[in-house]
Design an enzyme around this catalytic site. Structure first.
Site, short mmCIF file in Angstrom:
data_model
loop_
_atom_site.label_atom_id
_atom_site.label_comp_id
_atom_site.label_asym_id
_atom_site.label_seq_id
_atom_site.Cartn_x
_atom_site.Cartn_y
_atom_site.Cartn_z
N ASN A 210 0.84 -1.20 0.00
CA ASN A 210 0.00 0.00 0.00
C ASN A 210 0.87 1.25 0.00
O ASN A 210 2.10 1.16 -0.02
CB ASN A 210 -0.96 -0.02 1.20
CG ASN A 210 -0.19 -0.11 2.50
OD1 ASN A 210 0.58 0.78 2.84
ND2 ASN A 210 -0.36 -1.21 3.22
N ASP A 278 -4.28 -6.41 5.25
CA ASP A 278 -5.27 -7.24 5.94
C ASP A 278 -5.26 -8.68 5.41
O ASP A 278 -5.57 -9.61 6.13
CB ASP A 278 -6.68 -6.65 5.76
CG ASP A 278 -6.83 -5.34 6.53
OD1 ASP A 278 -6.25 -5.25 7.63
OD2 ASP A 278 -7.49 -4.42 6.02
N LYS A 288 8.04 -17.49 -10.67
CA LYS A 288 7.29 -16.36 -11.22
C LYS A 288 6.06 -16.86 -11.98
O LYS A 288 6.18 -17.73 -12.85
CB LYS A 288 8.21 -15.57 -12.15
CG LYS A 288 7.58 -14.29 -12.65
CD LYS A 288 8.54 -13.54 -13.56
CE LYS A 288 7.79 -12.43 -14.26
NZ LYS A 288 8.56 -11.83 -15.33
N PRO A 307 -2.80 -11.85 10.53
CA PRO A 307 -3.08 -11.60 11.95
C PRO A 307 -3.18 -10.10 12.19
O PRO A 307 -2.54 -9.31 11.50
CB PRO A 307 -1.85 -12.17 12.66
CG PRO A 307 -0.77 -12.18 11.62
CD PRO A 307 -1.46 -12.39 10.30
N ASP A 308 -4.00 -9.70 13.15
CA ASP A 308 -4.07 -8.29 13.54
C ASP A 308 -3.05 -8.07 14.66
O ASP A 308 -3.23 -8.55 15.78
CB ASP A 308 -5.49 -7.93 14.00
CG ASP A 308 -5.65 -6.42 14.14
OD1 ASP A 308 -4.82 -5.79 14.82
OD2 ASP A 308 -6.59 -5.87 13.55
N ILE A 309 -2.00 -7.36 14.32
CA ILE A 309 -0.86 -7.19 15.25
C ILE A 309 -1.31 -6.41 16.49
O ILE A 309 -1.07 -6.81 17.63
CB ILE A 309 0.29 -6.46 14.53
CG1 ILE A 309 0.77 -7.32 13.36
CG2 ILE A 309 1.42 -6.15 15.50
CD1 ILE A 309 1.50 -6.57 12.29
N PHE A 325 -4.06 3.49 14.86
CA PHE A 325 -4.35 4.50 13.85
C PHE A 325 -5.52 4.02 13.00
O PHE A 325 -5.63 2.82 12.74
CB PHE A 325 -3.13 4.73 12.93
CG PHE A 325 -2.21 5.79 13.43
CD1 PHE A 325 -1.41 5.56 14.55
CD2 PHE A 325 -2.14 7.03 12.81
CE1 PHE A 325 -0.57 6.54 15.04
CE2 PHE A 325 -1.30 8.02 13.29
CZ PHE A 325 -0.51 7.78 14.40
N LYS A 339 -13.15 0.72 15.80
CA LYS A 339 -11.85 0.03 15.92
C LYS A 339 -11.29 0.10 17.32
O LYS A 339 -10.70 -0.85 17.82
CB LYS A 339 -10.85 0.68 14.96
CG LYS A 339 -10.81 -0.01 13.64
CD LYS A 339 -9.94 0.67 12.65
CE LYS A 339 -10.56 0.41 11.30
NZ LYS A 339 -9.93 1.17 10.24
N LYS A 343 -10.64 -3.48 18.95
CA LYS A 343 -9.24 -3.89 19.18
C LYS A 343 -8.81 -3.66 20.62
O LYS A 343 -7.64 -3.82 20.94
CB LYS A 343 -8.32 -3.14 18.20
CG LYS A 343 -8.64 -3.44 16.74
CD LYS A 343 -7.57 -2.92 15.80
CE LYS A 343 -8.09 -3.01 14.37
NZ LYS A 343 -7.04 -3.29 13.39
#
Ligand code: C5P
Length: 402
Positions: A210, A278, A288, A307-309, A325, A339, A343
């Site tokens: 991203n 995600d 390749k 995984p959501d750190i 954030f 969130k 979280k």
């Protein structure tokens, strides 16, 4: 060590004989690593030439509020946002009076009103002018508003008098400027910060990522070190130098990032500024991937959740004070609040990435912090460095209250 490394200082030069020391001050600030932009009042120009300060600062000197060409290059609002610190040396009795009244009748006073960076004045005037009740009342008012005063010192003056009112020497002012950034608010604490994007491999040459540049996370790491913390910075692939005194761990994927964070635990505070992917491709092709010549069809990639750190670390028994954030393009505050709850965070920093010029991959940011009671605190548009210092001060304060 350069105590002002990469700090952006707007140096305002007022109309006093001490302006001759401002030339030396530009040198000392730059020796400490600062970037300096000079704004002169019309009085300042009578004592020292813009050319001198241009040569020493390496940038054109800003002179007039109503000069269209200069405003087009870097206008007063941009200068005000650019600054990490506005230092006025010399600050004359007249400048102090105008600042105390909120007058904005030239470029320098306008920048002072428009900035939300810290402001410091180095007063320089005749001892009787300094002692005058009007000046003392202005001094008091300015200090009540959080404006710092460096000096004045006492000694013999250009006019022959002896007493208070001498501008401090360039070295002393450069040190005082550096002290503005060393807050000590996080002394003795371990901060874990995640930053940058993650890369999720598709095959040996391709990946999904991203637009995150890592600038916000790195600025937070720098500000946290200045606040006295021990900082571990776990970063995805970015093109940024490691801030001084920061322990940096480079990772590639979300799973690497989680492993590096878990290895860095325990910590007192966690700030998750990374833009973590995600999803990742379920399998990474060993070779390749080739175009299929027989088919005009697209390519279907099966993705699985990463995984959501942040949620993982905020869910541990030795849970740190956790700050996330939320970068959103719509329904910013609503999504951010959700969130925070989902979280199990203490604070969430919401930034609107749909807004051009701020947030992702840009130099500036503007954010709103939301706490568990859904109270909102807004930090208006400024450099990421300045926003980072404001956030660190705010987070430190909330951590102490928790
Ligand atoms: O859910 P979303 O990705 O929008 O949440 C953003 C926050 O969660 C950020 O603080 C980000 O660093 C963190 N995060 C994480 N691990 C993920 C996804 C997001 O730590 N896999």
């Amino acid at each position: 060590m350069q105590r002002l490394y990469r700090k952006r200082i707007v140096l305002g030069v007022g109309g006093g004989i001490a302006a001759y020391k401002s030339a030396e001050l530009v040198r000392r600030l730059r020796d400490q690593g600062a970037e300096v932009r000079v704004v002169m009042t019309s009085g300042g120009r009578e004592f020292i030439t813009p050319l001198t300060l241009q040569a020493l600062s390496g940038h054109p000197v800003h002179l007039d509020l109503l000069d269209t060409a200069a405003e087009a290059a870097m206008g007063h609002i941009e200068l005000a946002r650019w600054a990490d610190l506005v230092l006025i040396a010399p600050a004359t009795a007249d400048l102090m009076a105008r600042l105390a009244q909120g007058v904005a009748n030239d470029l320098l006073t306008t920048v002072v009103l428009a900035t939300n960076a810290p402001i410091a004045l180095a007063p320089a005037m005749n001892q009787a002018m300094w002692a005058d009740p009007a000046t003392q009342a202005n001094r008091q008012l300015l200090e009540q508003r959080g404006i710092r005063l460096f000096g004045p010192g006492s000694g013999s003056q250009a006019c022959g008098d002896i007493g208070m009112g001498r501008m401090l020497e360039a070295d002393e002012l450069a040190h005082a400027a550096a002290d503005c950034f060393d807050t000590g608010l996080l002394t003795g604490l371990h901060l874990l910060i995640t930053a940058g994007p993650t890369q999720e491999n598709i095959d040996p040459v391709r990946y999904i990522t991203n637009h995150s540049s890592g600038k916000m996370g790195f600025a937070l790491a720098e500000a946290a070190v200045e606040a006295g913390a021990r900082v571990t910075l776990v970063s995805g692939p970015v093109f940024l130098p490691t801030p001084d005194r920061v322990q940096r761990i480079d990772v590639v994927s979300a799973r690497d990032m989680l492993a590096a964070c878990e290895a860095a635990m325990p910590c007192d505070l966690l700030i998750a500024a990374a833009a973590v992917a995600d999803y990742r491709p379920e399998v990474v092709a060993p070779h390749k991937l080739k175009k299929d010549p027989t088919s005009g069809e697209g390519l279907l990639l099966q993705m699985v959740r990463n995984p959501d750190i942040l949620a993982t670390l905020a869910g541990r028994e030795d849970r740190p004070f956790s700050v996330g954030f939320a970068a959103e393009t719509e329904n910013l505050l609503e999504y951010a609040t959700r969130k925070l709850r989902d979280k199990n965070l203490d604070l969430i920093v919401a930034n609107d990435v749909a807004n051009p010029g701020i947030g992702f991959n840009s130099e500036e940011n503007a954010v709103t912090v939301i706490d568990r009671q859904q109270r909102e605190t807004r930090f208006s548009q400024a450099s990421k460095g300045h926003i980072a210092r404001q956030l660190i001060a705010f987070i430190a304060d909330r951590y102490r209250q928790a």
